[in-house]
Design an enzyme around this catalytic site. Structure first.
Site, PDB file in Angstrom:
ATOM      1  N   ASN A 216       0.826  -1.212   0.000  1.00 11.94           N
ATOM      2  CA  ASN A 216       0.000   0.000   0.000  1.00 11.94           C
ATOM      3  C   ASN A 216       0.858   1.259   0.000  1.00 11.94           C
ATOM      4  O   ASN A 216       1.880   1.339   0.678  1.00 11.94           O
ATOM      5  CB  ASN A 216      -0.989   0.008   1.174  1.00 11.94           C
ATOM      6  CG  ASN A 216      -0.343  -0.157   2.528  1.00 11.94           C
ATOM      7  OD1 ASN A 216       0.673  -0.815   2.665  1.00 11.94           O
ATOM      8  ND2 ASN A 216      -0.932   0.448   3.533  1.00 11.94           N
ATOM      9  N   ILE A 217       0.427   2.221  -0.799  1.00 17.94           N
ATOM     10  CA  ILE A 217       1.155   3.482  -0.963  1.00 17.94           C
ATOM     11  C   ILE A 217       0.220   4.615  -0.569  1.00 17.94           C
ATOM     12  O   ILE A 217      -0.781   4.874  -1.253  1.00 17.94           O
ATOM     13  CB  ILE A 217       1.620   3.677  -2.435  1.00 17.94           C
ATOM     14  CG1 ILE A 217       2.417   2.458  -2.935  1.00 17.94           C
ATOM     15  CG2 ILE A 217       2.413   4.965  -2.582  1.00 17.94           C
ATOM     16  CD1 ILE A 217       3.756   2.229  -2.289  1.00 17.94           C
ATOM     17  N   GLU A 218       0.539   5.268   0.536  1.00 15.61           N
ATOM     18  CA  GLU A 218      -0.340   6.339   1.034  1.00 15.61           C
ATOM     19  C   GLU A 218       0.164   7.702   0.589  1.00 15.61           C
ATOM     20  O   GLU A 218       1.249   7.849   0.024  1.00 15.61           O
ATOM     21  CB  GLU A 218      -0.427   6.251   2.562  1.00 15.61           C
ATOM     22  CG  GLU A 218      -1.041   4.923   2.997  1.00 15.61           C
ATOM     23  CD  GLU A 218      -1.237   4.804   4.502  1.00 15.61           C
ATOM     24  OE1 GLU A 218      -0.671   5.621   5.265  1.00 15.61           O
ATOM     25  OE2 GLU A 218      -1.967   3.880   4.905  1.00 15.61           O
TER      26      GLU A 218
ATOM     27  N   CYS B  31      -4.178   0.793  -2.477  1.00 17.33           N
ATOM     28  CA  CYS B  31      -4.036  -0.449  -1.708  1.00 17.33           C
ATOM     29  C   CYS B  31      -2.992  -1.376  -2.333  1.00 17.33           C
ATOM     30  O   CYS B  31      -2.733  -1.318  -3.541  1.00 17.33           O
ATOM     31  CB  CYS B  31      -5.361  -1.186  -1.655  1.00 17.33           C
ATOM     32  SG  CYS B  31      -6.623  -0.393  -0.654  1.00 17.33           S
TER      33      CYS B  31
ATOM     34  N   GLU C 202      -3.214  -4.512  -3.030  1.00 18.23           N
ATOM     35  CA  GLU C 202      -3.763  -5.376  -4.086  1.00 18.23           C
ATOM     36  C   GLU C 202      -3.739  -4.652  -5.426  1.00 18.23           C
ATOM     37  O   GLU C 202      -3.435  -5.234  -6.471  1.00 18.23           O
ATOM     38  CB  GLU C 202      -5.220  -5.770  -3.787  1.00 18.23           C
ATOM     39  CG  GLU C 202      -5.416  -6.582  -2.516  1.00 18.23           C
ATOM     40  CD  GLU C 202      -5.724  -5.715  -1.303  1.00 18.23           C
ATOM     41  OE1 GLU C 202      -5.063  -4.673  -1.134  1.00 18.23           O
ATOM     42  OE2 GLU C 202      -6.618  -6.086  -0.537  1.00 18.23           O
TER      43      GLU C 202
ATOM     44  N   CYS D  92     -10.590  -4.362   0.109  1.00 13.71           N
ATOM     45  CA  CYS D  92     -11.613  -3.318   0.249  1.00 13.71           C
ATOM     46  C   CYS D  92     -12.531  -3.341  -0.985  1.00 13.71           C
ATOM     47  O   CYS D  92     -12.265  -4.048  -1.963  1.00 13.71           O
ATOM     48  CB  CYS D  92     -10.959  -1.940   0.410  1.00 13.71           C
ATOM     49  SG  CYS D  92     -10.391  -1.218  -1.135  1.00 13.71           S
TER      50      CYS D  92
ATOM     51  N   CYS E 199     -10.798  -2.583  -4.289  1.00  9.35           N
ATOM     52  CA  CYS E 199      -9.930  -3.692  -4.707  1.00  9.35           C
ATOM     53  C   CYS E 199     -10.754  -4.840  -5.274  1.00  9.35           C
ATOM     54  O   CYS E 199     -10.342  -5.505  -6.220  1.00  9.35           O
ATOM     55  CB  CYS E 199      -9.089  -4.187  -3.536  1.00  9.35           C
ATOM     56  SG  CYS E 199      -7.774  -3.039  -3.103  1.00  9.35           S
TER      57      CYS E 199
HETATM   58  N1  THU Z   1      -5.242  -1.380   2.651  1.00  9.44           N
HETATM   59  C1  THU Z   1      -4.749  -2.197   1.668  1.00  9.44           C
HETATM   60  O1  THU Z   1      -3.676  -1.934   1.111  1.00  9.44           O
HETATM   61  N2  THU Z   1      -5.467  -3.284   1.320  1.00  9.44           N
HETATM   62  C2  THU Z   1      -6.602  -3.707   1.948  1.00  9.44           C
HETATM   63  O2  THU Z   1      -7.161  -4.724   1.578  1.00  9.44           O
HETATM   64  C3  THU Z   1      -7.108  -2.947   3.094  1.00  9.44           C
HETATM   65  C4  THU Z   1      -6.502  -1.613   3.296  1.00  9.44           C
HETATM   66  C5  THU Z   1      -4.440  -0.208   3.065  1.00  9.44           C
HETATM   67  C6  THU Z   1      -4.980   1.119   2.643  1.00  9.44           C
HETATM   68  C7  THU Z   1      -4.336   2.034   3.673  1.00  9.44           C
HETATM   69  O3  THU Z   1      -3.048   2.399   3.221  1.00  9.44           O
HETATM   70  C8  THU Z   1      -4.193   1.165   4.891  1.00  9.44           C
HETATM   71  O4  THU Z   1      -4.336  -0.176   4.463  1.00  9.44           O
HETATM   72  C9  THU Z   1      -5.219   1.459   5.956  1.00  9.44           C
HETATM   73  O5  THU Z   1      -6.503   1.422   5.443  1.00  9.44           O
END
Ligand code: THU
Length: 161
Positions: free
Chosen positions: A63-65, A74, A76, A112, A115
């Protein structure tokens, strides 16, 4: 008279990673390792994903915020887009995706809503049900075959015809 319908979903639950086949264990290990690439200073929730192709190749994502929160992507999606950018022929080779969360907050990670929609797009390109492994760190693994189980009545390319 309106009729009521019921839609069911099917999952196989493994108690721990030792119950998985060796290739699945390898895929989960790749997803765990992929968390090293996570940029998640805001949530501090590192997620890793690993996509298995038919030829055995594994492509990962994390995941890249973003400080603006909205552009966050996300794990995925990072993994699947890394496959899709290689072209349709490679995308057709997708068979399984595994997703794992952080060690510090062991919880079963399920894709999510966005995704699930992205997985649906890939599944439609592959033209066969994809296997999704949802992993709780040091815990159980939920396996499902077909995005329909996570996204019933999903909207896809066929609806645009
Ligand atoms: N996140 C994912 O990368 N995949 C998921 O299936 C659930 C959530 C990440 C998004 C965000 O960076 C962090 O988890 C918190 O929600």
């Amino acid at each position: 008279m309106p009729k009521k319908i019921e839609i069911t979903a099917q999952f196989t639950v493994y108690e721990n990673q030792n119950e998985l086949t060796p290739p699945d264990q390898l895929l989960v290990s790749a997803a765990l390792a992929a968390r090293a690439g996570s940029h998640s200073p805001y949530s501090e929730f590192q997620v890793g994903a690993a996509v298995q192709l038919a030829d055995g190749q594994i492509i990962t994502g994390a995941n890249i915020e973003n400080a603006a929160y909205g552009p966050t992507t996300c794990a995925e999606q990072v993994a699947l887009f890394s496959v899709m950018k290689l072209g349709q022929e490679t995308t057709k080779q997708v068979r399984t995706i595994a997703v794992v969360g952080p060690d510090q907050k062991p919880t079963l990670i399920t894709p999510c809503g966005v995704c699930r929609q992205v997985i649906k797009e890939v599944e439609d390109i592959v033209s066969q049900p994809l296997r999704i492994l949802m992993v709780k760190v040091n815990g159980e693994i939920y396996e499902t075959v077909g995005i329909e189980n996570l996204l019933p009545l999903g909207f896809g390319p066929a609806d645009l015809q």
